[in-house]
Design an enzyme around this catalytic site. Structure first.
Site, PDB file in Angstrom:
ATOM      1  N   LYS A 201       0.809  -1.226   0.000  1.00 26.73           N
ATOM      2  CA  LYS A 201       0.000   0.000   0.000  1.00 26.73           C
ATOM      3  C   LYS A 201       0.841   1.275   0.000  1.00 26.73           C
ATOM      4  O   LYS A 201       2.023   1.257   0.324  1.00 26.73           O
ATOM      5  CB  LYS A 201      -0.985  -0.030   1.171  1.00 26.73           C
ATOM      6  CG  LYS A 201      -2.174  -0.925   0.819  1.00 26.73           C
ATOM      7  CD  LYS A 201      -3.337  -0.811   1.742  1.00 26.73           C
ATOM      8  CE  LYS A 201      -4.469  -1.691   1.202  1.00 26.73           C
ATOM      9  NZ  LYS A 201      -5.518  -1.905   2.190  1.00 26.73           N
ATOM     10  N   ARG A 235      -3.947  -9.996   4.687  1.00 26.84           N
ATOM     11  CA  ARG A 235      -4.395  -9.959   3.276  1.00 26.84           C
ATOM     12  C   ARG A 235      -3.210  -9.471   2.451  1.00 26.84           C
ATOM     13  O   ARG A 235      -2.830  -8.313   2.544  1.00 26.84           O
ATOM     14  CB  ARG A 235      -5.595  -9.020   3.144  1.00 26.84           C
ATOM     15  CG  ARG A 235      -6.197  -9.000   1.743  1.00 26.84           C
ATOM     16  CD  ARG A 235      -7.372  -8.034   1.666  1.00 26.84           C
ATOM     17  NE  ARG A 235      -7.951  -8.027   0.341  1.00 26.84           N
ATOM     18  CZ  ARG A 235      -7.463  -7.322  -0.674  1.00 26.84           C
ATOM     19  NH1 ARG A 235      -6.395  -6.579  -0.517  1.00 26.84           N
ATOM     20  NH2 ARG A 235      -8.037  -7.383  -1.854  1.00 26.84           N
TER      21      ARG A 235
HETATM   22  N1  HH2 Z   1      -7.536  -3.576   0.559  1.00 28.87           N
HETATM   23  C1  HH2 Z   1      -7.845  -3.555  -0.751  1.00 28.87           C
HETATM   24  C2  HH2 Z   1      -8.990  -4.220  -1.219  1.00 28.87           C
HETATM   25  N2  HH2 Z   1      -9.779  -4.921  -0.381  1.00 28.87           N
HETATM   26  N3  HH2 Z   1     -10.250  -5.714   1.790  1.00 28.87           N
HETATM   27  C3  HH2 Z   1      -9.946  -5.781   3.090  1.00 28.87           C
HETATM   28  N4  HH2 Z   1     -10.700  -6.511   3.933  1.00 28.87           N
HETATM   29  N5  HH2 Z   1      -8.853  -5.123   3.616  1.00 28.87           N
HETATM   30  C4  HH2 Z   1      -8.036  -4.366   2.826  1.00 28.87           C
HETATM   31  O1  HH2 Z   1      -7.085  -3.752   3.355  1.00 28.87           O
HETATM   32  C5  HH2 Z   1      -8.320  -4.286   1.425  1.00 28.87           C
HETATM   33  C6  HH2 Z   1      -9.466  -4.993   0.924  1.00 28.87           C
HETATM   34  C7  HH2 Z   1      -6.948  -2.845  -1.717  1.00 28.87           C
HETATM   35  O2  HH2 Z   1      -5.962  -3.713  -2.231  1.00 28.87           O
HETATM   36  P1  HH2 Z   1      -6.062  -4.439  -3.662  1.00 28.87           P
HETATM   37  O3  HH2 Z   1      -7.226  -5.387  -3.691  1.00 28.87           O
HETATM   38  O4  HH2 Z   1      -4.773  -5.049  -4.018  1.00 28.87           O
HETATM   39  O5  HH2 Z   1      -6.269  -3.261  -4.683  1.00 28.87           O
HETATM   40  P2  HH2 Z   1      -7.508  -2.752  -5.500  1.00 28.87           P
HETATM   41  O6  HH2 Z   1      -8.575  -2.338  -4.537  1.00 28.87           O
HETATM   42  O7  HH2 Z   1      -6.946  -1.589  -6.290  1.00 28.87           O
HETATM   43  O8  HH2 Z   1      -7.981  -3.876  -6.392  1.00 28.87           O
END
Ligand code: HH2
Length: 256
Positions: A201, A235
């Site tokens: 992040k 995660r």
């Molecule tokens: N972070 C992201 C997405 N979903 N869900 C939970 N429970 N906790 C988190 O910290 C979280 C999440 C963001 O990361 P990522 O899925 O890699 O990116 P994007 O939202 O751009 O697909």
């Protein structure tokens, strides 16, 4: 929890796994590397991300979910849409990860109607604007109160406590300083199992000065800190390396 983003625009791997075959093979690789849960996402929630339609989200998720039926580990789906929740639960998902903590109308009912697990996450504002000067009087108190209320509503809707995990939502309407305060005092947030999503992040970019593809070391360091502060689910995008961190931490704690 290994992340599988079936999106063109996720912040760290957008476009890499949009093709269902690529997403399935990535999911299988994360499982082989030791993931205990997979988290499939069909919509990016990165700051400024454009929302997708429900049919579009399902078009991304369902072909992948269907091809992962034989996996031995539970599959979670990262969605805030009740219609998507219902469809993926019918198609074999066993957990819903909702960055809006089941606040959309009928989301509570969609989850309550099955025996699935759920992750209730705190987010301030909406992805499009959430990183525009987020402010709190007391970030810990606000996030803790929000999660407590989200759990209360879920339980009132008939979702048993043993099905619920909570997440402070690092980076979702939070500055790097807010994230650090939440991390330092993670164990005070809830008595329920806590999910920590810090992998790659922008807070890590801010601390190290590294672009998103050079944040593995930072992600592993912060994963260890989250474990020490009581996180029960990490995660992450880099499962193999995070497994090693967990092994070292468990050996140190003499629990392995
Ligand atoms: N972070 C992201 C997405 N979903 N869900 C939970 N429970 N906790 C988190 O910290 C979280 C999440 C963001 O990361 P990522 O899925 O890699 O990116 P994007 O939202 O751009 O697909």
């Amino acid at each position: 929890m290994g992340v599988v983003n079936i999106t063109p625009d996720s912040f760290s791997d957008g476009g890499r796994f949009l093709d269902p075959e690529a997403a399935v093979s990535h999911a299988r690789q994360l499982a082989a590397e030791g993931a205990d849960i997979l988290d499939l996402g069909g919509e990016s929630t990165r700051p400024g991300a454009a929302p997708v339609s429900e049919p579009q989200e399902l078009e991304r998720l369902l072909p992948v979910l269907q091809r992962l039926q034989d996996l031995k580990i539970p599959v979670s789906v990262d969605t805030r849409r009740p219609g998507v929740m219902k469809a993926v639960l019918a198609a074999g998902a066993s957990m819903i990860n909702d960055v809006q903590a089941l606040t959309e109308p009928y989301a509570l009912e969609a989850v309550a109607a099955t025996g699935c697990a759920v992750c209730l996450m705190h987010m301030k504002g909406q992805p499009a604007i959430m990183q525009q000067e987020p402010r709190y009087d007391d970030v810990l108190r606000e996030v803790r109160a929000f999660l407590k209320e989200a759990v209360r509503k879920a339980r009132f809707a008939g979702i048993g406590q043993d099905r619920i995990v909570v997440d402070p939502g690092f980076g979702f309407g939070k500055t790097a300083a807010h994230n650090m305060t939440l991390l330092r005092r993670l164990s005070e947030l809830s008595d329920l199992p806590i999910v920590a999503g810090l992998s790659r992040k922008s807070t890590l970019g801010k601390i190290t000065g590294r672009p998103v593809h050079e944040r593995l070391a930072g992600s592993l360091a912060i994963a260890l800190l989250a474990l020490e502060r009581g996180a029960k689910i990490l995660r992450v995008h880099d499962v193999k390396e995070t497994r090693d961190v967990i092994a070292v931490w468990q050996a140190y704690k003499n629990e392995s």
